[in-house]
Design a protein around this motif. Structure first.
Motif, PDB file in Angstrom:
ATOM      1  N   ALA A   1     -10.378   5.257  -0.210  1.00  6.06           N
ATOM      2  CA  ALA A   1      -9.040   4.759   0.125  1.00  6.06           C
ATOM      3  C   ALA A   1      -9.122   3.468   0.926  1.00  6.06           C
ATOM      4  O   ALA A   1      -8.364   2.517   0.691  1.00  6.06           O
ATOM      5  CB  ALA A   1      -8.270   5.819   0.918  1.00  6.06           C
ATOM      6  N   GLN A   2     -10.061   3.411   1.869  1.00  6.60           N
ATOM      7  CA  GLN A   2     -10.215   2.199   2.677  1.00  6.60           C
ATOM      8  C   GLN A   2     -10.648   1.022   1.823  1.00  6.60           C
ATOM      9  O   GLN A   2     -10.167  -0.104   2.005  1.00  6.60           O
ATOM     10  CB  GLN A   2     -11.214   2.450   3.806  1.00  6.60           C
ATOM     11  CG  GLN A   2     -10.692   3.418   4.861  1.00  6.60           C
ATOM     12  CD  GLN A   2     -11.667   3.631   6.002  1.00  6.60           C
ATOM     13  OE1 GLN A   2     -12.824   3.196   5.949  1.00  6.60           O
ATOM     14  NE2 GLN A   2     -11.219   4.315   7.051  1.00  6.60           N
ATOM     15  N   ARG A   3     -11.547   1.272   0.865  1.00  6.27           N
ATOM     16  CA  ARG A   3     -11.992   0.187  -0.015  1.00  6.27           C
ATOM     17  C   ARG A   3     -10.844  -0.316  -0.880  1.00  6.27           C
ATOM     18  O   ARG A   3     -10.737  -1.519  -1.134  1.00  6.27           O
ATOM     19  CB  ARG A   3     -13.167   0.650  -0.887  1.00  6.27           C
ATOM     20  CG  ARG A   3     -14.493   0.716  -0.160  1.00  6.27           C
ATOM     21  CD  ARG A   3     -15.657   0.746  -1.152  1.00  6.27           C
ATOM     22  NE  ARG A   3     -15.630   1.940  -1.973  1.00  6.27           N
ATOM     23  CZ  ARG A   3     -16.212   3.091  -1.647  1.00  6.27           C
ATOM     24  NH1 ARG A   3     -16.835   3.204  -0.495  1.00  6.27           N
ATOM     25  NH2 ARG A   3     -16.169   4.129  -2.457  1.00  6.27           N
TER      26      ARG A   3
ATOM     27  N   VAL B   1       0.839  -1.201   0.000  1.00  5.17           N
ATOM     28  CA  VAL B   1       0.000   0.000   0.000  1.00  5.17           C
ATOM     29  C   VAL B   1       0.875   1.252   0.000  1.00  5.17           C
ATOM     30  O   VAL B   1       1.824   1.347   0.780  1.00  5.17           O
ATOM     31  CB  VAL B   1      -0.931   0.004   1.236  1.00  5.17           C
ATOM     32  CG1 VAL B   1      -1.739   1.296   1.290  1.00  5.17           C
ATOM     33  CG2 VAL B   1      -1.868  -1.198   1.209  1.00  5.17           C
ATOM     34  N   SER B   2       0.556   2.210  -0.855  1.00  5.05           N
ATOM     35  CA  SER B   2       1.321   3.457  -0.906  1.00  5.05           C
ATOM     36  C   SER B   2       1.054   4.287   0.344  1.00  5.05           C
ATOM     37  O   SER B   2      -0.019   4.196   0.951  1.00  5.05           O
ATOM     38  CB  SER B   2       0.945   4.270  -2.144  1.00  5.05           C
ATOM     39  OG  SER B   2      -0.379   4.761  -2.046  1.00  5.05           O
ATOM     40  N   SER B   3       2.022   5.107   0.719  1.00  8.91           N
ATOM     41  CA  SER B   3       1.897   5.939   1.919  1.00  8.91           C
ATOM     42  C   SER B   3       0.724   6.903   1.805  1.00  8.91           C
ATOM     43  O   SER B   3      -0.027   7.100   2.767  1.00  8.91           O
ATOM     44  CB  SER B   3       3.193   6.721   2.154  1.00  8.91           C
ATOM     45  OG  SER B   3       4.269   5.849   2.415  1.00  8.91           O
ATOM     46  N   GLU B   4       0.535   7.508   0.629  1.00 11.64           N
ATOM     47  CA  GLU B   4      -0.540   8.477   0.444  1.00 11.64           C
ATOM     48  C   GLU B   4      -1.904   7.833   0.632  1.00 11.64           C
ATOM     49  O   GLU B   4      -2.803   8.397   1.279  1.00 11.64           O
ATOM     50  CB  GLU B   4      -0.435   9.108  -0.951  1.00 11.64           C
ATOM     51  CG  GLU B   4      -1.428  10.225  -1.208  1.00 11.64           C
ATOM     52  CD  GLU B   4      -1.236  11.428  -0.279  1.00 11.64           C
ATOM     53  OE1 GLU B   4      -2.229  12.119   0.006  1.00 11.64           O
ATOM     54  OE2 GLU B   4      -0.083  11.652   0.166  1.00 11.64           O
ATOM     55  N   LEU B   5      -2.069   6.637   0.067  1.00  9.39           N
ATOM     56  CA  LEU B   5      -3.342   5.919   0.211  1.00  9.39           C
ATOM     57  C   LEU B   5      -3.582   5.566   1.673  1.00  9.39           C
ATOM     58  O   LEU B   5      -4.700   5.709   2.189  1.00  9.39           O
ATOM     59  CB  LEU B   5      -3.319   4.650  -0.641  1.00  9.39           C
ATOM     60  CG  LEU B   5      -4.620   3.843  -0.715  1.00  9.39           C
ATOM     61  CD1 LEU B   5      -5.713   4.650  -1.395  1.00  9.39           C
ATOM     62  CD2 LEU B   5      -4.390   2.531  -1.449  1.00  9.39           C
ATOM     63  N   LEU B   6      -2.546   5.115   2.356  1.00  6.47           N
ATOM     64  CA  LEU B   6      -2.668   4.716   3.763  1.00  6.47           C
ATOM     65  C   LEU B   6      -3.024   5.909   4.642  1.00  6.47           C
ATOM     66  O   LEU B   6      -3.880   5.798   5.530  1.00  6.47           O
ATOM     67  CB  LEU B   6      -1.366   4.078   4.231  1.00  6.47           C
ATOM     68  CG  LEU B   6      -1.332   3.566   5.677  1.00  6.47           C
ATOM     69  CD1 LEU B   6      -2.386   2.482   5.883  1.00  6.47           C
ATOM     70  CD2 LEU B   6       0.054   3.027   6.017  1.00  6.47           C
TER      71      LEU B   6
END
Length: 343
Positions: free
Chosen positions: A316-318, A266-271
């Motif tokens: 983002a969670q999905r 998972v990318s940092s931005e998405l997380l």
């Protein structure tokens, strides 16, 4: 002194998500070669890679070299290339996807089959699919939604009225197998031939797990409303669907090894965006599986992010949950029904 690129052994340790590595590799291959590679991928893979490629920024030369070097290392370990390639590809796909999912890909890659019938819908926009099946019998709608990927089915379902959603989702949960004649009927409706031969065997499709995956991909307001309606009509069905649902908060019950594996993908931005809507326990779970320095940086970034729209957080969670389910299907991590970790 100018900064020199890290040595190759050190560079290989650069923590790039596999999706980003694939995007970098494709972009380094050139347009025509990348297009040939993408032809052999499914719609979801193409969409995910396309998004990743469009979001790549400030890629360093040494990162490109690392990705290519790692790819070549993997290629050297493959003994099937060039000799008995058909058998190698067939065995690889069956191992990776299971025989049912692999059959369609095998037909297209090895036998020159075309993507037709229900498979064509996987390449279409959700609104267009909703318009196509809107006036069909709810059982036909349920079969289509059960056949497609859960996230795509959730998008389609969002275009239906509330009463239709309830009827269709209860039918999805009640599905078990589908007769070839039903699939042939869908082909007639779509006015296209089904990809490959429908054959003489029934097909496992639908069920509580499929229903749970679709609901997982709905916006929370629609999902909550739908689950309440299902439980009002059939409490036992609603309970069984709920027990199989895995929501973002359930990540706190995944073991540390699983969390660490997820963080690598998972990318940092998405997380950061996803964690804006997470409770303190889940945030600490994530931070506890990072290095001290990485956790400090993530906390600072999370605080600096400022207010984020709920819709962006849920999206983002999905996306992260989709990665989790893919990893679970591949056996890389364990996700338990109802949020319990499997041991």
């Amino acid at each position: 002194m100018p900064n020199n690129p890290p040595a190759q052994e050190e560079a290989k340790k650069v923590n790039l998500p596999k999706l980003d590595q694939a995007a970098i590799l494709l972009m380094s291959l050139g347009e025509s070669t990348a297009a040939e590679v993408l032809k052999h991928m499914g719609p979801k893979e193409v969409q995910r890679l396309g998004t990743a490629m469009s979001q790549l920024k400030n890629v360093q030369q040494y990162e490109v070299e690392v990705v290519i070097a790692n790819f070549m290392d993997e290629v050297r370990t493959q003994t099937g290339l060039g000799m008995g390639a058909d058998n190698y590809i067939r065995n690889m796909l069956v191992t990776a996807l299971g025989s049912d999912k692999a059959n369609g890909l095998i037909d297209r890659i090895l036998m020159g089959g075309n993507t037709t019938g229900l498979d064509t819908l996987k390449w279409m926009e959700a609104r267009s699919i909703a318009d196509i099946i809107r006036n069909e019998h709810p059982q036909i709608q349920a079969i289509v939604l059960a056949y497609l990927d859960a996230d795509q089915s959730a998008e389609i379902l969002a275009y239906f009225p509330e009463k239709v959603r309830l009827d269709v989702m209860m039918r999805v949960a009640s599905l078990d197998t589908v007769q070839p004649s039903a699939l042939q009927e869908l082909n007639d409706i779509l006015e296209k031939q089904f990809s490959g031969n429908a054959g003489s065997q029934t097909k496992d499709i639908g069920g509580f797990k499929t229903a749970a995956e679709i609901v997982n991909n709905l916006d929370s307001s629609i999902a909550n409303e739908l689950m309440e309606s299902i439980k009002e009509v059939d409490e036992d069905m609603g309970t069984q669907i709920s027990d199989l649902m895995f929501v973002f908060e359930n990540l706190k019950d995944v073991d540390d090894r699983g969390i660490q594996a997820i963080l690598r993908e998972v990318s940092s931005e998405l997380l950061i965006t996803a964690l804006k809507g997470a409770d303190e326990d889940l945030q600490e779970k994530v931070f506890g599986n990072m290095s001290k320095r990485a956790a400090e940086l993530m906390r600072d970034d999370l605080e600096a992010k400022g207010p984020v729209k709920l819709s962006e957080v849920e999206t983002a969670q999905r996306e992260i949950l989709a990665i989790c389910r893919r990893m679970a299907d591949a056996g890389d991590i364990s996700l338990g029904g109802g949020g319990e970790a499997m041991v």
